[in-house]
Design a protein around this motif. Structure first.
Motif, short mmCIF file in Angstrom:
data_model
loop_
_atom_site.label_atom_id
_atom_site.label_comp_id
_atom_site.label_asym_id
_atom_site.label_seq_id
_atom_site.Cartn_x
_atom_site.Cartn_y
_atom_site.Cartn_z
N GLU A 219 -16.40 29.89 27.93
CA GLU A 219 -17.56 30.72 28.23
C GLU A 219 -18.84 30.06 27.73
O GLU A 219 -18.80 29.09 27.00
N TYR A 220 -19.99 30.63 28.16
CA TYR A 220 -21.33 30.16 27.77
C TYR A 220 -21.53 28.69 28.14
O TYR A 220 -21.94 27.86 27.33
N LEU A 221 -21.22 28.39 29.38
CA LEU A 221 -21.37 27.03 29.89
C LEU A 221 -22.73 26.87 30.55
O LEU A 221 -23.26 27.81 31.15
N ASN A 222 -23.29 25.67 30.45
CA ASN A 222 -24.63 25.44 31.01
C ASN A 222 -24.60 24.78 32.38
O ASN A 222 -25.64 24.47 32.95
N GLY A 223 -23.42 24.55 32.93
CA GLY A 223 -23.32 23.94 34.26
C GLY A 223 -23.21 22.44 34.24
O GLY A 223 -22.94 21.83 35.28
N ASN A 224 -23.43 21.81 33.11
CA ASN A 224 -23.28 20.36 32.97
C ASN A 224 -22.29 20.13 31.83
O ASN A 224 -22.68 19.98 30.68
N ASN A 225 -21.01 20.13 32.19
CA ASN A 225 -19.96 20.25 31.17
C ASN A 225 -18.97 19.10 31.19
O ASN A 225 -18.75 18.46 32.21
N LEU A 226 -18.41 18.85 30.01
CA LEU A 226 -17.31 17.92 29.84
C LEU A 226 -16.15 18.65 29.20
O LEU A 226 -16.34 19.59 28.41
N TYR A 227 -14.92 18.19 29.52
CA TYR A 227 -13.73 18.80 28.94
C TYR A 227 -12.77 17.69 28.50
O TYR A 227 -12.67 16.64 29.16
N LEU A 256 -8.34 21.88 23.32
CA LEU A 256 -9.37 21.77 24.36
C LEU A 256 -10.73 21.66 23.69
O LEU A 256 -11.08 22.49 22.84
N ILE A 257 -11.50 20.64 24.07
CA ILE A 257 -12.89 20.51 23.65
C ILE A 257 -13.77 20.75 24.87
O ILE A 257 -13.68 20.01 25.86
N ALA A 258 -14.59 21.81 24.81
CA ALA A 258 -15.55 22.12 25.88
C ALA A 258 -16.94 21.73 25.42
O ALA A 258 -17.35 22.07 24.31
N THR A 259 -17.69 21.04 26.27
CA THR A 259 -18.99 20.49 25.87
C THR A 259 -20.06 20.86 26.89
O THR A 259 -19.85 20.71 28.10
N ASN A 260 -21.22 21.33 26.39
CA ASN A 260 -22.43 21.45 27.20
C ASN A 260 -23.28 20.21 26.97
O ASN A 260 -23.56 19.85 25.82
N VAL A 261 -23.71 19.56 28.04
CA VAL A 261 -24.49 18.33 27.94
C VAL A 261 -25.94 18.64 28.33
O VAL A 261 -26.20 19.31 29.34
N TYR A 262 -26.89 18.13 27.52
CA TYR A 262 -28.31 18.35 27.76
C TYR A 262 -29.04 17.01 27.77
O TYR A 262 -28.65 16.08 27.05
#
Length: 376
Positions: A219-227, A256-262
């Motif tokens: 959840e709370y993903l920014n649309g530019n994600n890595l997994y 699982l590592i979920a990442t938001n990229v900015y």
């Protein structure tokens, strides 16, 4: 009038002059202040200002003094004197020693960019050249404020984020023991941190069917994600969802590592979250059922009773019936066996029907039926 009665007169002008009085007051002087001199004067229309310092006077409705040069380093004197022509009484004067007190040099350090929600640590680096700091006021930029007396090196505040990014302006104000105030502000940017979640389907299985589907529920993903998936083995994949086939039994910790990229000012920032869940790969249900036994205490022990051998199960039941459907023996314990008796009475030689029910670790039920021969 003299002794002869002669009379004469004369006139003389006598000037009566009132006593002059003069003084002034001023507030505490801090660095970069313009000093307002509040004058109190009696019986004089004019005054004259003097100073031993390097500053300059401003003559408006109220006289002011701007400290310059060495005024900020050492004490100086300001003197006021009444200034009138044709005075009879002496002029009055008043002087006061003034000192310019230093401002606090306010500074603090913290991270400039954070992944929220997160607690941010602020390290107070404020100093002053003389005197001491009496109190600090923190404005954390999110509506929270804090007043601290004395110096605390480290404070903290917990920040959330309402959108993809939020900016907060933090302001620290320091007040010296002389009442001199100074402030320092800094902006931090809060980036949205994801919450990693997933569901293994199934979470418990056997080696006969070792395929597991991992559903990404982050959840709370920014649309530019890595997994990044780590299945508790040496295998790592970077897909959003994943299928994995295990080749051995055991308990495996899946990460699982979920990442938001900015991208901010041509720099890359990553906010990530990690979750670990375990999956269990068990051995498959194994069943061996003998078809003959002879309870005569002769030969090998295993041939003296009827005992199904079951492994890798979670539920178990066995029943033995005679040819007319009468129940001869039943058990839910795989360690128990039938010795060819019923209620202590020896059963006759013959063929008996058995029904064995067992459930594997996936919850699947199996039923095995057959006959066993009792020989005496």
């Amino acid at each position: 009038t003299n002794i002869y009665g002669c009379v004469n007169d004369t006139n003389e002008i006598i000037i009566v002059d009132d006593t002059k009085q003069v003084e002034f007051t001023n507030e505490v002087v801090c660095r970069y202040d313009t000093i307002e001199l509040i004058l109190n004067v009696v019986n004089s229309q004019n005054v004259k200002w003097e100073t031993s310092g390097d500053g300059t006077f401003l003559y408006n409705e109220n006289t002011k003094y701007i400290p310059l040069g060495n005024d900020v380093e050492k004490e100086f004197t300001i003197k006021v004197t009444t200034d009138n022509k044709e005075n009879v009484c002496p002029e009055a004067s008043f002087e006061n020693k003034l000192k310019v007190y230093p401002l606090p040099n306010v500074r603090f350090t913290s991270d400039d960019i954070i992944c929220a929600p997160e607690e941010v640590i602020f390290t107070n680096k404020t100093a002053i050249t003389s005197g001491s700091i009496e109190k600090f006021r923190w404005d954390y930029g999110d509506g929270n404020t804090e007043i601290i007396k004395g110096k605390y090196e480290v404070v903290s505040n917990y920040y959330g984020v309402t959108g993809q990014t939020d900016n907060y302006t933090i302001k620290l104000t320091a007040t010296s023991d002389k009442g001199c105030m100074n402030s320092y502000s800094k902006e931090i940017t809060a980036l949205l941190r994801p919450i990693a979640k997933f569901r293994p389907q199934p979470s418990i299985t056997t080696i006969v069917n070792p395929n597991i589907y991992f559903k990404n529920l982050s959840e709370y993903l920014n649309g530019n994600n890595l997994y990044e998936w780590n299945f508790g083995t040496f295998d790592i994949v970077n897909t959003e969802n994943s299928n994995y086939r295990y080749t051995d039994t055991g308990t495996f910790n899946v990460r699982l590592i979920a990442t938001n990229v900015y991208e901010i000012n041509s720099r890359r920032y990553e906010c990530y979250d990690t979750i670990i869940r375990h999956v269990i790969i068990k051995e498959e249900l194994l069943v061996f059922i003998p078809n003959i036994f002879s309870p005569d205490e002769k030969g090998v022990d295993e041939n003296n009773y009827f005992k199904p051998i079951v492994s890798n199960y979670q539920d178990y039941n066995v029943k033995v019936f005679n040819r007319w459907g009468g129940l001869m023996w039943e058990s839910d314990d795989s360690e128990e066996y039938w010795d060819g008796t019923k209620n202590g009475n020896i059963c006759q030689e013959g063929v008996y029907l058995y029904v064995v029910k067992a459930k594997n670790y996936r919850g699947e039920e199996y039923e095995f039926t057959g006959t066993v021969s009792l020989i005496r």
